[in-house]
Scaffold this active site. Structure first.
Site, mmCIF file in Angstrom:
data_model
loop_
_atom_site.group_PDB
_atom_site.id
_atom_site.type_symbol
_atom_site.label_atom_id
_atom_site.label_comp_id
_atom_site.label_asym_id
_atom_site.label_seq_id
_atom_site.Cartn_x
_atom_site.Cartn_y
_atom_site.Cartn_z
ATOM 1 N N LYS A 177 -2.606 8.387 6.207
ATOM 2 C CA LYS A 177 -1.972 7.075 6.065
ATOM 3 C C LYS A 177 -0.744 6.997 6.964
ATOM 4 O O LYS A 177 0.170 7.828 6.877
ATOM 5 C CB LYS A 177 -1.564 6.829 4.606
ATOM 6 C CG LYS A 177 -2.731 6.713 3.632
ATOM 7 C CD LYS A 177 -3.537 5.458 3.911
ATOM 8 C CE LYS A 177 -4.535 5.161 2.810
ATOM 9 N NZ LYS A 177 -3.937 4.565 1.625
ATOM 10 N N ASP B 172 0.837 -1.207 0.000
ATOM 11 C CA ASP B 172 0.000 0.000 0.000
ATOM 12 C C ASP B 172 0.869 1.253 0.000
ATOM 13 O O ASP B 172 0.571 2.237 -0.694
ATOM 14 C CB ASP B 172 -0.916 0.011 1.223
ATOM 15 C CG ASP B 172 -2.040 -1.008 1.104
ATOM 16 O OD1 ASP B 172 -2.192 -1.588 0.015
ATOM 17 O OD2 ASP B 172 -2.751 -1.226 2.100
ATOM 18 N N GLU C 171 -17.223 -1.834 5.470
ATOM 19 C CA GLU C 171 -16.001 -2.493 5.028
ATOM 20 C C GLU C 171 -16.049 -3.936 5.509
ATOM 21 O O GLU C 171 -16.189 -4.203 6.718
ATOM 22 C CB GLU C 171 -14.790 -1.789 5.628
ATOM 23 C CG GLU C 171 -13.510 -1.981 4.867
ATOM 24 C CD GLU C 171 -13.347 -1.033 3.688
ATOM 25 O OE1 GLU C 171 -12.332 -1.158 2.981
ATOM 26 O OE2 GLU C 171 -14.221 -0.174 3.465
ATOM 27 N N LYS D 15 -9.564 3.755 9.795
ATOM 28 C CA LYS D 15 -9.888 3.349 8.425
ATOM 29 C C LYS D 15 -9.614 1.852 8.286
ATOM 30 O O LYS D 15 -8.467 1.417 8.210
ATOM 31 C CB LYS D 15 -9.052 4.141 7.418
ATOM 32 C CG LYS D 15 -9.415 3.926 5.960
ATOM 33 C CD LYS D 15 -8.610 4.876 5.071
ATOM 34 C CE LYS D 15 -9.017 4.728 3.611
ATOM 35 N NZ LYS D 15 -8.660 3.416 3.054
ATOM 36 N N TYR E 249 2.450 1.837 -3.435
ATOM 37 C CA TYR E 249 1.428 2.333 -4.367
ATOM 38 C C TYR E 249 1.135 3.808 -4.092
ATOM 39 O O TYR E 249 1.058 4.628 -5.018
ATOM 40 C CB TYR E 249 0.150 1.507 -4.224
ATOM 41 C CG TYR E 249 -0.959 1.947 -5.156
ATOM 42 C CD1 TYR E 249 -1.094 1.387 -6.421
ATOM 43 C CD2 TYR E 249 -1.867 2.941 -4.776
ATOM 44 C CE1 TYR E 249 -2.107 1.798 -7.282
ATOM 45 C CE2 TYR E 249 -2.865 3.368 -5.632
ATOM 46 C CZ TYR E 249 -2.985 2.781 -6.880
ATOM 47 O OH TYR E 249 -3.970 3.206 -7.728
ATOM 48 N N ASP E 250 0.977 4.142 -2.819
ATOM 49 C CA ASP E 250 0.662 5.529 -2.457
ATOM 50 C C ASP E 250 1.770 6.485 -2.902
ATOM 51 O O ASP E 250 1.492 7.594 -3.381
ATOM 52 C CB ASP E 250 0.452 5.646 -0.947
ATOM 53 C CG ASP E 250 -0.844 4.996 -0.492
ATOM 54 O OD1 ASP E 250 -1.763 4.863 -1.329
ATOM 55 O OD2 ASP E 250 -0.939 4.621 0.693
ATOM 56 N N SER F 56 -14.019 7.598 -3.239
ATOM 57 C CA SER F 56 -12.736 7.310 -2.612
ATOM 58 C C SER F 56 -12.387 8.479 -1.697
ATOM 59 O O SER F 56 -13.195 9.386 -1.499
ATOM 60 C CB SER F 56 -11.673 7.110 -3.692
ATOM 61 O OG SER F 56 -10.452 6.730 -3.128
ATOM 62 N N LYS G 79 -13.382 13.560 8.796
ATOM 63 C CA LYS G 79 -14.473 13.978 7.913
ATOM 64 C C LYS G 79 -15.378 14.971 8.636
ATOM 65 O O LYS G 79 -15.518 14.920 9.865
ATOM 66 C CB LYS G 79 -15.275 12.769 7.437
ATOM 67 C CG LYS G 79 -15.868 11.928 8.542
ATOM 68 C CD LYS G 79 -16.647 10.723 8.021
ATOM 69 C CE LYS G 79 -15.755 9.651 7.470
ATOM 70 N NZ LYS G 79 -16.495 8.376 7.207
ATOM 71 N N GLU H 7 -12.067 8.747 12.680
ATOM 72 C CA GLU H 7 -12.351 7.308 12.752
ATOM 73 C C GLU H 7 -11.180 6.490 12.210
ATOM 74 O O GLU H 7 -10.472 6.950 11.319
ATOM 75 C CB GLU H 7 -13.595 6.970 11.905
ATOM 76 C CG GLU H 7 -14.797 7.829 12.189
ATOM 77 C CD GLU H 7 -15.785 7.890 11.028
ATOM 78 O OE1 GLU H 7 -15.605 7.117 10.065
ATOM 79 O OE2 GLU H 7 -16.714 8.711 11.079
#
Length: 669
Positions: A306, A31, A167, A111, A34-35, A80, A282, A109
């Site tokens: 992240k 991950d 999820e 993830k 990729y990020d 996303s 959020k 929250e």
């Protein structure tokens, strides 16, 4: 490199990994990797906006909808999130929000790292569940979702229509257990809980998904007809009241409080039951969300933080090999102690010889170590600049470290296995196979009873079963006098099983029930079989070179010879009594398709074998007859294309000398 070329290469690599991640559940990049690549692409496209194209991974949600599932259009898109990798980026997000809003309230929250899904309820009943896909169209995985116990199937409130987003994940405990089982069986590990959950949810058979014990965490209300809310936290409270397992959240008004909650989640993430790949900040106000709106890809009212992957250096002090219950040799690195994700790590699995060779891991190497999915320690890579002089490439042993028998590796497989017939590491697995229905068929002596026998030291190989007494078995848990007598009786009965059953029970590589029957009928006795050369074995129909080689290797092993000697001494039958009663079908090959009303597949195949014929699972030019029952499928069509004679059920029954009768129905497909 020219920036245009770099953009092209980044898009290709990111798109390919997105397909591997979302569709095949087997990404090549971590991950974090990729990020970082995606971040570089965003930077280049910001500097050169004329190069932005609609198919760029920066312009769309990363998922895909598989053609193997029915497509579902999401009434409310599943967006996303914008990613951030530092607290300063979260602060920049906060500043932009406060430019538009006078008063700000955030929900913070964890993830969950799983597979995003939308769940729809009509009049309080669960009717459909779909994956995110590309955010607009996903896959219908309703039946697999029904297997999740924590997912409510009926709600107290009977709203006309309710859609929630969540999820699907695999808990850390289940993930660790699943990978341990896969390691025992010589199967590849799942890379992380997210891949395991996604692969499980996309199974065609819901029974497979059910066995994986998936879970779900709900984090958003998408649509609620007949109900209104003003804040996100209100929606979460409502969903909790309806029985949904809802993600924990904290409402804050200040940036520093949001950052402190992000830090706390990061510190405590090892304690959570699920794997997580960040924290989400959020807006809590639903009306404020509408004011800020969304870009083509992400909402402007939320951001994901992240956490950087925790990787630390350690030294491979040794490589040890363990032998699993199925005989698979698994190498493990003994590491100098290192603290990772809240625990001290002292070893890491190295999976198999290919994994070791690919990363070139040697004793003495300094390596980077991390926890896959925050759970399983793994070696990320070797630091060759720190390799000590004289460190030699590592190879798995050629003999079993437990029993000394030779090991083997099937072509095309990654697992290396022990061949020992009496290997203590494989004892329970071998006993379970020996007593199974297709082998010696010893009723009442199943895996649970056998495990107790092994733990009590009553049996050390299959031959020991035949010396057990009623008193021996009665002492086991939940095995009273009657059960013990029944077990001893079943063991006694198995002494007279046909040679074909024994050959199958011995667990010789490549020798299943059909091959065992062919060999038993050809040689008539175990001694005759044991005297056969590889050339004599391969001269038999259906016995290839690999089967012959495996059989000869097993027969020549001292452990195998000791086991056979003990079985003979115990009075176990070594002769074939199940010879064909006639030869009317000798040389004929049959393929069964469809459903017969008079007998099942196994009965039909046994009838063919008794008359000297052979049953096959596929149609070819060598097929003599295709027997077509009701609802015959592609095998019938292929037979017609090749001009192979097709028999009706009545014609087939006449050929084997039986009359049609009503009764058992079993699919022969």
């Amino acid at each position: 490199m020219d920036y245009r070329e770099e953009i092209r290469e980044l898009r290709e690599r990111l798109n390919q990994n997105a397909y591997l991640y979302y569709v095949l559940d087997s990404p090549e990049l971590s991950d974090y990797e990729y990020d970082m690549l995606n971040r570089r692409l965003v930077q280049l496209e910001t500097e050169h906006p004329e190069e932005i194209t609609p198919d760029s991974p920066t312009q769309r949600v990363g998922g895909y909808a598989l053609s193997t599932f029915a497509a579902v259009t999401h009434p409310v898109p599943l967006e996303s999130l914008q990613d951030s990798f530092s607290e300063s980026e979260v602060a920049d997000f906060d500043a932009k929000v406060r430019e538009k809003l006078s008063r700000v309230e955030y929900s913070v929250e964890p993830k969950v790292d799983g597979l995003s899904i939308a769940l729809e309820y009509r009049d309080g009943k669960f009717v459909q569940g779909a994956t995110r896909g590309d955010g607009k169209v996903g896959e219908d995985v309703t039946e697999n979702l029904r297997t999740i116990r924590s997912l409510p199937k009926e709600l107290p409130d009977k709203l006309p229509r309710l859609i929630v987003r969540g999820e699907v994940y695999m808990s850390k405990e289940v993930f660790a257990r699943l990978n341990a089982e896969r390691e025992e069986n010589g199967e590849a590990h799942f890379a992380n809980p997210r891949n395991a959950a996604a692969g499980s949810l996309r199974q065609q058979d819901p029974k497979v998904a059910a066995k994986r014990h998936l879970d779900v965490a709900i984090f958003n209300l998408q649509l609620a007809e007949g109900k209104s809310f003003s804040t996100h936290s209100e929606t979460l409270d409502y969903l909790r009241s309806q029985g949904f397992p809802v993600i924990p959240n904290l409402v804050v008004t200040e940036l520093e409080d949001a950052l402190e909650e992000i830090r706390r989640i990061g510190r405590d993430r090892a304690e959570l039951p699920f794997d997580m790949d960040g924290a989400v900040v959020k807006l809590n106000s639903l009306s404020d969300r509408e004011i800020l709106g969304s870009t083509s890809k992400v909402p402007r009212w939320a951001i994901a933080f992240k956490y950087p992957p925790e990787e630390k250096e350690s030294v491979v002090e040794d490589i040890v090999v363990q032998v699993g219950r199925t005989g698979v040799l698994t190498p493990k690195a003994v590491l100098s102690p290192v603290r990772l994700a809240g625990t001290t790590v002292t070893n890491a699995t190295l999976h198999n010889q290919d994994f070791i060779a690919e990363k070139d891991i040697r004793v003495g190497d300094t390596v980077l170590v991390r926890k896959a999915g925050e759970i399983i320690p793994e070696v990320v890579r070797v630091l060759p600049e720190k390799r000590p002089e004289g460190a030699m490439p590592y190879h798995l042993p050629t003999s079993c470290p437990v029993c000394g028998a030779p090991v083997y590796r099937e072509p095309g497989e990654s697992a290396t296995r022990c061949t020992g017939a009496e290997c203590p590491a494989q004892l329970l697995r071998n006993l379970c196979h020996f007593t199974s229905r297709e082998a010696m068929d010893i009723d009442g002596v199943g895996p649970a009873v056998l495990e107790q026998m092994v733990n009590a030291g009553l049996v050390h190989n299959a031959a020991d079963l035949y010396s057990l007494t009623v008193q021996d078995i009665a002492q086991l848990d939940r095995m009273g006098d009657k059960s013990a007598r029944n077990a001893v009786h079943a063991i006694e009965e198995s002494r007279s099983r046909d040679l074909s059953k024994l050959l199958c029970a011995l667990g010789i590589r490549q020798i299943g029930a059909k091959a065992a029957q062919v060999l038993a009928r050809h040689f008539g006795s175990f001694d005759a079989l044991a005297a056969a050369t590889e050339e004599e074995l391969t001269a038999i129909d259906d016995v290839g070179g690999i089967t012959a080689k495996c059989l000869r290797q097993w027969l020549e092993s001292p452990q195998s010879q000791d086991l056979i000697s003990r079985l003979k001494a115990a009075g176990v039958n070594m002769e074939c009594h199940d010879m064909p009663t006639a030869d009317t079908l000798t040389g004929k090959t049959f393929v069964l398709t469809g459903t017969l009303s008079s007998l099942g597949r196994k009965e039909a195949e046994e009838a063919i074998a008794r008359l000297g014929g052979k049953a096959s699972g596929s149609v070819s030019k060598k097929t003599s007859y295709v027997v077509a029952g009701e609802e015959a499928g592609s095998k019938l069509r292929k037979a017609q294309e090749l001009g192979i004679p097709v028999l009706s059920e009545a014609e087939f029954l006449a050929m084997i000398g039986q009359e049609s009768s009503e009764g058992q129905q079993e699919s022969l497909l």
